[in-house]
Design an enzyme around this catalytic site. Sequence first.
Site, PDB file in Angstrom:
ATOM      1  N   ASP A   1     -99.210 -70.290 -15.160  1.00 33.35           N
ATOM      2  CA  ASP A   1    -100.444 -69.857 -14.309  1.00 33.35           C
ATOM      3  C   ASP A   1    -100.703 -68.226 -14.967  1.00 33.35           C
ATOM      4  OD1 ASP A   1    -102.749 -69.814 -13.185  1.00 33.35           O
ATOM      5  OD2 ASP A   1    -101.857 -69.273 -11.227  1.00 33.35           O
TER       6      ASP A   1
ATOM      7  N   HIS B   1    -105.967 -68.950 -23.094  1.00 32.27           N
ATOM      8  CA  HIS B   1    -105.114 -70.251 -23.165  1.00 32.27           C
ATOM      9  C   HIS B   1    -104.642 -70.464 -24.428  1.00 32.27           C
ATOM     10  CE1 HIS B   1    -107.058 -71.365 -19.423  1.00 32.27           C
ATOM     11  NE2 HIS B   1    -108.276 -71.474 -19.751  1.00 32.27           N
TER      12      HIS B   1
ATOM     13  N   LEU C   1     -84.477 -83.147 -25.794  1.00 33.23           N
ATOM     14  CA  LEU C   1     -85.070 -82.433 -24.439  1.00 33.23           C
ATOM     15  C   LEU C   1     -86.199 -83.661 -24.185  1.00 33.23           C
ATOM     16  CD1 LEU C   1     -86.181 -80.302 -22.861  1.00 33.23           C
ATOM     17  CD2 LEU C   1     -87.664 -79.472 -24.476  1.00 33.23           C
TER      18      LEU C   1
HETATM   19  C1  IPE Z   1    -102.176 -74.554 -11.283  1.00 37.55           C
HETATM   20  O1  IPE Z   1    -102.951 -73.417 -11.332  1.00 37.55           O
HETATM   21  C2  IPE Z   1    -102.483 -75.580 -12.433  1.00 37.55           C
HETATM   22  C3  IPE Z   1    -101.872 -75.071 -13.530  1.00 37.55           C
HETATM   23  C4  IPE Z   1    -101.075 -74.065 -13.896  1.00 37.55           C
HETATM   24  C5  IPE Z   1    -102.067 -76.124 -14.831  1.00 37.55           C
HETATM   25  P1  IPE Z   1    -104.436 -72.978 -10.933  1.00 37.55           P
HETATM   26  O2  IPE Z   1    -104.932 -71.405 -11.547  1.00 37.55           O
HETATM   27  O3  IPE Z   1    -105.265 -74.174 -11.258  1.00 37.55           O
HETATM   28  O4  IPE Z   1    -104.233 -73.076  -9.447  1.00 37.55           O
HETATM   29  P2  IPE Z   1    -104.659 -72.207  -8.220  1.00 37.55           P
HETATM   30  O5  IPE Z   1    -106.123 -72.703  -8.406  1.00 37.55           O
HETATM   31  O6  IPE Z   1    -104.641 -70.802  -8.401  1.00 37.55           O
HETATM   32  O7  IPE Z   1    -104.159 -72.639  -7.101  1.00 37.55           O
HETATM   33  C1  IPE Z   2    -103.471 -71.480 -16.183  1.00 36.30           C
HETATM   34  O1  IPE Z   2    -104.120 -70.255 -16.425  1.00 36.30           O
HETATM   35  C2  IPE Z   2    -103.850 -72.411 -17.243  1.00 36.30           C
HETATM   36  C3  IPE Z   2    -104.608 -73.626 -16.343  1.00 36.30           C
HETATM   37  C4  IPE Z   2    -104.825 -73.804 -15.064  1.00 36.30           C
HETATM   38  C5  IPE Z   2    -105.352 -74.446 -17.272  1.00 36.30           C
HETATM   39  P1  IPE Z   2    -105.457 -70.099 -15.437  1.00 36.30           P
HETATM   40  O2  IPE Z   2    -106.641 -70.419 -16.106  1.00 36.30           O
HETATM   41  O3  IPE Z   2    -105.354 -70.794 -14.156  1.00 36.30           O
HETATM   42  O4  IPE Z   2    -105.299 -68.508 -15.556  1.00 36.30           O
HETATM   43  P2  IPE Z   2    -105.694 -67.498 -14.080  1.00 36.30           P
HETATM   44  O5  IPE Z   2    -104.835 -68.168 -12.969  1.00 36.30           O
HETATM   45  O6  IPE Z   2    -107.272 -67.664 -13.870  1.00 36.30           O
HETATM   46  O7  IPE Z   2    -105.188 -66.138 -14.316  1.00 36.30           O
HETATM   47 MG    MG Z   3    -104.502 -69.994 -12.301  1.00 39.08          MG
END
Ligand code: IPE
Ligand code: IPE
Ligand code: MG
Length: 245
Positions: free
Chosen positions: A21, A38, A132
């Site tokens: 995240d 990303h 792995l």
């Molecule tokens: C969880 O992250 C999903 C992934 C990392 C793929 P999100 O960014 O979607 O989660 P919330 O919305 O903060 O709970």
């Molecule tokens: C995690 O990073 C990747 C996915 C959930 C696809 P985020 O896109 O959730 O990044 P934040 O949480 O908004 O910083």
């Molecule tokens: Mg996120």
Amino acid sequence: MDESRLSTEPALPQHVAVIMDGNGRWANARGLPRTLGHRQGAEAVRRCIAGAVEMGIPYLTLYGFSSENWRRPMTEVEDLMGLLRRYLQSELAELHEQGIRLRVIGERDRLPGDIARLIDDAEVRTCDNARLNLIIALSYGSRQEIAATARRLAEEAAAGRLDPSLIDEELFTEGLLTAGIPDPDLLIRTSGEQRLSNFLLWQAAYSELVFVDKLWPDFEEADLMAAVEEYLRRDRRYGAAAESQ
Ligand code: IPE
Ligand code: IPE
Ligand code: MG
């Protein structure tokens, strides 16, 4: 050296699961579009896999896209799918060469058809690799997985092929997308958020949780090692009494 201490030394986690995240915040902090966050996140995926291989961790699960992430703006979803497509196309040969077995868990029928086919092919091609086990969760939602498993078991029972009294934890576990994969010992989430966001709810019943403040694109091999070290200091009790001090 005290031999009795050696014998109780905790073992490396067999399965590490990661909620990757913070890509969006990483980009925001630099005034960049989320896509670039990303893209940098994909580099951190490479580092994390390399770290797991180096440490000899047999199972690594990465949460790449949740069932709820489809709610994001279409442009971001398209960017993420594009990145995923390119990742699968460019990394597969390398993963295979390194002896990595790739599996994907999630709602495959919601993914673009060509990506679903790339995944099918990758799973077949790498299925004999054992260095792995890399599991990527894509369009994954734990509640959906649990509901689907319950539905299938109910269908079996209604058709008279399954005695409901036989449904126990073990049988249910075998019906999940993670059948045959050990439960995660260690679950890491980056970006400082402290929640599971619908990830491996059944499987993480006794996982040790480690929250890392770094945003995912900044995650390095050393961070994986630090999380494992933190895990090794934990006392896993599974409901039993604490050992006397
Ligand atoms: C969880 O992250 C999903 C992934 C990392 C793929 P999100 O960014 O979607 O989660 P919330 O919305 O903060 O709970
Ligand atoms: C995690 O990073 C990747 C996915 C959930 C696809 P985020 O896109 O959730 O990044 P934040 O949480 O908004 O910083
Ligand atoms: Mg996120």
